[in-house]
Design a protein around this motif. Structure first.
Motif, PDB file in Angstrom:
ATOM      1  N   LEU A   1       0.868  -1.164   0.000  1.00 11.58           N
ATOM      2  CA  LEU A   1       0.000   0.000   0.000  1.00 11.58           C
ATOM      3  C   LEU A   1       0.907   1.216   0.000  1.00 11.58           C
ATOM      4  O   LEU A   1       1.688   1.430   0.934  1.00 11.58           O
ATOM      5  CB  LEU A   1      -0.932   0.022   1.217  1.00 11.58           C
ATOM      6  CG  LEU A   1      -2.114   1.013   1.140  1.00 11.58           C
ATOM      7  CD1 LEU A   1      -3.195   0.633   2.145  1.00 11.58           C
ATOM      8  CD2 LEU A   1      -1.693   2.457   1.407  1.00 11.58           C
ATOM      9  N   SER A   2       0.840   2.004  -1.066  1.00 11.39           N
ATOM     10  CA  SER A   2       1.663   3.200  -1.203  1.00 11.39           C
ATOM     11  C   SER A   2       0.763   4.426  -1.144  1.00 11.39           C
ATOM     12  O   SER A   2      -0.188   4.545  -1.921  1.00 11.39           O
ATOM     13  CB  SER A   2       2.422   3.161  -2.537  1.00 11.39           C
ATOM     14  OG  SER A   2       3.062   4.398  -2.778  1.00 11.39           O
ATOM     15  N   ASN A   3       1.060   5.337  -0.215  1.00 14.27           N
ATOM     16  CA  ASN A   3       0.299   6.583  -0.071  1.00 14.27           C
ATOM     17  C   ASN A   3       1.244   7.734  -0.391  1.00 14.27           C
ATOM     18  O   ASN A   3       2.138   8.063   0.383  1.00 14.27           O
ATOM     19  CB  ASN A   3      -0.253   6.700   1.349  1.00 14.27           C
ATOM     20  CG  ASN A   3      -1.173   7.908   1.514  1.00 14.27           C
ATOM     21  OD1 ASN A   3      -1.456   8.628   0.565  1.00 14.27           O
ATOM     22  ND2 ASN A   3      -1.635   8.128   2.733  1.00 14.27           N
ATOM     23  N   SER A   4       1.051   8.333  -1.571  1.00 16.83           N
ATOM     24  CA  SER A   4       1.979   9.351  -2.076  1.00 16.83           C
ATOM     25  C   SER A   4       1.272  10.681  -2.284  1.00 16.83           C
ATOM     26  O   SER A   4       0.144  10.719  -2.778  1.00 16.83           O
ATOM     27  CB  SER A   4       2.586   8.859  -3.397  1.00 16.83           C
ATOM     28  OG  SER A   4       3.366   9.867  -4.002  1.00 16.83           O
ATOM     29  N   VAL A   5       1.964  11.768  -1.921  1.00 14.08           N
ATOM     30  CA  VAL A   5       1.456  13.123  -2.156  1.00 14.08           C
ATOM     31  C   VAL A   5       2.555  13.933  -2.835  1.00 14.08           C
ATOM     32  O   VAL A   5       3.707  13.940  -2.388  1.00 14.08           O
ATOM     33  CB  VAL A   5       1.030  13.808  -0.842  1.00 14.08           C
ATOM     34  CG1 VAL A   5       0.763  15.299  -1.074  1.00 14.08           C
ATOM     35  CG2 VAL A   5      -0.211  13.141  -0.269  1.00 14.08           C
ATOM     36  N   THR A   6       2.199  14.617  -3.923  1.00 13.98           N
ATOM     37  CA  THR A   6       3.138  15.473  -4.646  1.00 13.98           C
ATOM     38  C   THR A   6       2.546  16.874  -4.755  1.00 13.98           C
ATOM     39  O   THR A   6       1.400  17.035  -5.189  1.00 13.98           O
ATOM     40  CB  THR A   6       3.408  14.926  -6.066  1.00 13.98           C
ATOM     41  OG1 THR A   6       3.913  13.590  -5.971  1.00 13.98           O
ATOM     42  CG2 THR A   6       4.411  15.799  -6.805  1.00 13.98           C
ATOM     43  N   GLU A   7       3.324  17.884  -4.351  1.00 15.34           N
ATOM     44  CA  GLU A   7       2.922  19.287  -4.477  1.00 15.34           C
ATOM     45  C   GLU A   7       3.787  19.948  -5.541  1.00 15.34           C
ATOM     46  O   GLU A   7       5.019  19.844  -5.496  1.00 15.34           O
ATOM     47  CB  GLU A   7       3.063  20.011  -3.143  1.00 15.34           C
ATOM     48  CG  GLU A   7       2.112  19.476  -2.070  1.00 15.34           C
ATOM     49  CD  GLU A   7       2.302  20.152  -0.726  1.00 15.34           C
ATOM     50  OE1 GLU A   7       1.399  20.887  -0.306  1.00 15.34           O
ATOM     51  OE2 GLU A   7       3.371  19.954  -0.105  1.00 15.34           O
ATOM     52  N   ILE A   8       3.140  20.632  -6.485  1.00 12.06           N
ATOM     53  CA  ILE A   8       3.841  21.234  -7.619  1.00 12.06           C
ATOM     54  C   ILE A   8       3.459  22.708  -7.724  1.00 12.06           C
ATOM     55  O   ILE A   8       2.275  23.062  -7.734  1.00 12.06           O
ATOM     56  CB  ILE A   8       3.490  20.512  -8.935  1.00 12.06           C
ATOM     57  CG1 ILE A   8       3.906  19.026  -8.851  1.00 12.06           C
ATOM     58  CG2 ILE A   8       4.165  21.190 -10.117  1.00 12.06           C
ATOM     59  CD1 ILE A   8       3.472  18.202 -10.060  1.00 12.06           C
ATOM     60  N   PHE A   9       4.486  23.564  -7.828  1.00 10.60           N
ATOM     61  CA  PHE A   9       4.281  24.997  -7.987  1.00 10.60           C
ATOM     62  C   PHE A   9       4.907  25.434  -9.314  1.00 10.60           C
ATOM     63  O   PHE A   9       6.118  25.269  -9.508  1.00 10.60           O
ATOM     64  CB  PHE A   9       4.901  25.774  -6.832  1.00 10.60           C
ATOM     65  CG  PHE A   9       4.259  25.491  -5.500  1.00 10.60           C
ATOM     66  CD1 PHE A   9       3.227  26.288  -5.025  1.00 10.60           C
ATOM     67  CD2 PHE A   9       4.673  24.409  -4.731  1.00 10.60           C
ATOM     68  CE1 PHE A   9       2.633  26.019  -3.812  1.00 10.60           C
ATOM     69  CE2 PHE A   9       4.079  24.131  -3.509  1.00 10.60           C
ATOM     70  CZ  PHE A   9       3.049  24.940  -3.048  1.00 10.60           C
ATOM     71  N   ALA A  10       4.071  25.946 -10.214  1.00  9.55           N
ATOM     72  CA  ALA A  10       4.543  26.436 -11.510  1.00  9.55           C
ATOM     73  C   ALA A  10       4.366  27.951 -11.533  1.00  9.55           C
ATOM     74  O   ALA A  10       3.240  28.451 -11.553  1.00  9.55           O
ATOM     75  CB  ALA A  10       3.756  25.786 -12.637  1.00  9.55           C
ATOM     76  N   GLU A  11       5.487  28.684 -11.520  1.00 10.36           N
ATOM     77  CA  GLU A  11       5.425  30.135 -11.435  1.00 10.36           C
ATOM     78  C   GLU A  11       5.234  30.777 -12.818  1.00 10.36           C
ATOM     79  O   GLU A  11       5.081  30.067 -13.821  1.00 10.36           O
ATOM     80  CB  GLU A  11       6.676  30.655 -10.716  1.00 10.36           C
ATOM     81  CG  GLU A  11       6.744  30.173  -9.270  1.00 10.36           C
ATOM     82  CD  GLU A  11       7.752  30.921  -8.420  1.00 10.36           C
ATOM     83  OE1 GLU A  11       8.692  31.520  -8.977  1.00 10.36           O
ATOM     84  OE2 GLU A  11       7.594  30.911  -7.180  1.00 10.36           O
ATOM     85  N   ASP A  12       5.233  32.108 -12.863  1.00  9.67           N
ATOM     86  CA  ASP A  12       4.896  32.840 -14.091  1.00  9.67           C
ATOM     87  C   ASP A  12       5.679  32.328 -15.304  1.00  9.67           C
ATOM     88  O   ASP A  12       6.909  32.175 -15.241  1.00  9.67           O
ATOM     89  CB  ASP A  12       5.205  34.332 -13.912  1.00  9.67           C
ATOM     90  CG  ASP A  12       4.338  34.991 -12.853  1.00  9.67           C
ATOM     91  OD1 ASP A  12       3.445  34.323 -12.311  1.00  9.67           O
ATOM     92  OD2 ASP A  12       4.561  36.197 -12.578  1.00  9.67           O
ATOM     93  N   ASN A  13       4.939  32.095 -16.385  1.00  5.46           N
ATOM     94  CA  ASN A  13       5.533  31.760 -17.682  1.00  5.46           C
ATOM     95  C   ASN A  13       6.397  30.498 -17.649  1.00  5.46           C
ATOM     96  O   ASN A  13       7.290  30.318 -18.479  1.00  5.46           O
ATOM     97  CB  ASN A  13       6.384  32.944 -18.195  1.00  5.46           C
ATOM     98  CG  ASN A  13       6.629  32.867 -19.682  1.00  5.46           C
ATOM     99  OD1 ASN A  13       5.772  32.413 -20.442  1.00  5.46           O
ATOM    100  ND2 ASN A  13       7.808  33.276 -20.102  1.00  5.46           N
TER     101      ASN A  13
END
Length: 455
Positions: free
Chosen positions: A219-231
């Motif tokens: 059982l794999s519990n994964s969280v990914t947070e991604i921030f894409a800034e201007d342009n």
């Protein structure tokens, strides 16, 4: 033990485990990660493991996946990975910067520096949170622990995962490939926390490959947070190819600023129970989000894709196309929500989910949703669930093509609309090949893998 376990009893098992290992989780970890643990644990206690009564999980029964007495991978194994021998998703023509996450823990490639431009960081989240916490602290968490109990459980347990930072105006020419491997001699629960920051004007392609290397239950519990800034521009590919005894709970949260472009591809070739949560927040004008998904299911496999796009600013565009092929007794679900907030005028949002059932026993649930609080928008959504077109099948057979080959041709054509959107040509060709094998009932094998992974 019966799978009909009371929600409170099953949740208590995981809250009790947290209490037992709490000191171990806090010990040696960073202040950045530790600061979230207590609240996350409290939020999980309040919510518990989600059941079908939870509207967001109404099509997926998680009880059987949480029942086993797992070995928890809270400590990093001392091992040296030979990156020359590690399976690379079997895409021989794809030149990538390689990273390994093993049972939720990041392992560095000590033998080569790779082709990463100056300033780009690909490292352990645990290490970066200790050594350069400022890269994490200035960004508020996108993964809200009071909104999803799986996110709360991940945040309470999280110790490591991968961290990727691409500084302003840097273009990473070679894709970054993260090989996510599960292997243990016991049934194992893993927690993985990932963070990606793409600064203004930067461009990068990321490929995440999920594999199991033996037949134990995971059982794999994964969280990914991604921030894409201007342009900025990001292409994010997820290739899921695990065995039938694996449960993959995968949550990805993405925030985009003005003029940014993010494209997400989720290709599910194999797995036991898979839940993909994907949430976009378009928080700057002229941001563009593209989401493509494709899943193939047979036996008693279950794949649930839950997507949410929040159009928070004007002049943004989103596009979603998800397709599923279901065989035998498999089941699937798609829930797609588009929310256009007030004043997010000139929004253009499109969503489509198409599903092909190959047997009468296969089952698919689909739930497209539109919430529109602005008045000058173009939004559409649609969903279909059906079987192979018998007239088209007859047309092919009338031209001398046998029934099996004709069915395969039609299924390949059905899937190709999503495959053709993959921009990495070697990956697109390999996915085409794997899709063809999958539709013919062949389980993909790890030909170049140093481990035994004939699953």
């Amino acid at each position: 033990m019966s799978v009909l376990v009371d929600k409170a009893d099953l949740s208590l098992k995981y809250t009790a485990h947290y209490t037992q290992v709490k000191e171990q989780l806090f010990e040696g970890s960073s202040e950045v990660l530790n600061a979230q643990r207590t609240k996350a644990f409290q939020d999980f206690v309040m919510q518990g493991i989600p059941t079908r009564k939870n509207e967001n999980y109404k099509y997926t029964n998680l009880n059987p996946s949480f029942l086993p007495n797992f070995n928890f991978a809270h400590k990093k194994e001392e091992r040296k990975a030979d990156f020359n021998e590690i399976f690379r998703c079997d895409v021989p023509q794809l030149n990538t910067n390689l990273a390994l996450v093993f049972n939720g823990w990041f392992y560095k490639n000590e033998n080569e520096k790779g082709d990463l431009p100056e300033g780009v960081i690909l490292d352990s989240l645990e290490s970066i949170a200790k050594e350069k916490p400022e890269l994490l602290e200035k960004y508020a968490s996108l993964a809200k622990t009071d909104e999803d109990p799986l996110v709360a459980l991940n945040t309470a347990y999280a110790k490591d995962g991968f961290f990727l930072y691409v500084p302003k105006n840097v273009v990473v020419e070679s894709p970054i490939q993260v090989i996510n491997l599960l292997q243990n001699d016991k049934d194992t629960y893993t927690t993985q926390r990932n963070f990606i920051l793409v600064e203004e004007g930067a461009k990068v392609q990321v490929l995440l490959c999920d594999h199991t290397l033996n037949l134990n239950q995971y059982l794999s519990n994964s969280v990914t947070e991604i921030f894409a800034e201007d342009n900025s521009e990001l292409e994010f590919y997820t290739l899921q190819n695990q065995h039938n005894r694996a449960t993959n709970l995968n949550s990805i949260f993405i925030e985009q600023q003005k003029d940014s472009r993010v494209t997400s591809h989720t290709v599910t070739l194999h797995g036991g129970l898979i839940r993909n949560n994907l949430k976009f927040i378009l928080n700057g004008e002229n941001a563009e989000a593209n989401m493509y998904g494709m899943a193939f299911m047979d036996k008693k496999q279950h794949v649930d894709n839950y997507t949410e796009i929040i159009h928070a600013k004007p002049h943004c565009q989103s596009n979603q196309v998800y397709k599923n092929v279901l065989d035998e007794n498999s089941s699937g679900a798609f829930s797609g929500k588009i929310h256009v907030v007030r004043d997010a005028q000139k929004t253009n949002a499109f969503q489509r989910n198409n599903n092909l059932l190959l047997t009468d026993e296969a089952n698919m649930q689909t739930k497209p949703q539109l919430i529109i609080d602005a008045d000058d928008v173009k939004c559409s959504h649609g969903a279909t669930v059906g079987q192979i077109d018998e007239e088209a099948l007859f047309y092919l057979r009338a031209r001398g093509i046998n029934e099996d080959k004709a069915r395969l041709m039609m299924m390949n054509a059905f899937a190709h609309e999503v495959v053709k959107e993959i921009k990495l040509e070697p990956l697109r060709d390999r996915i085409d090949e794997l899709v063809d094998k999958r539709l013919q009932g062949e389980v993909a094998r790890c030909h170049d893998c140093a481990y035994s992974c004939d699953c």
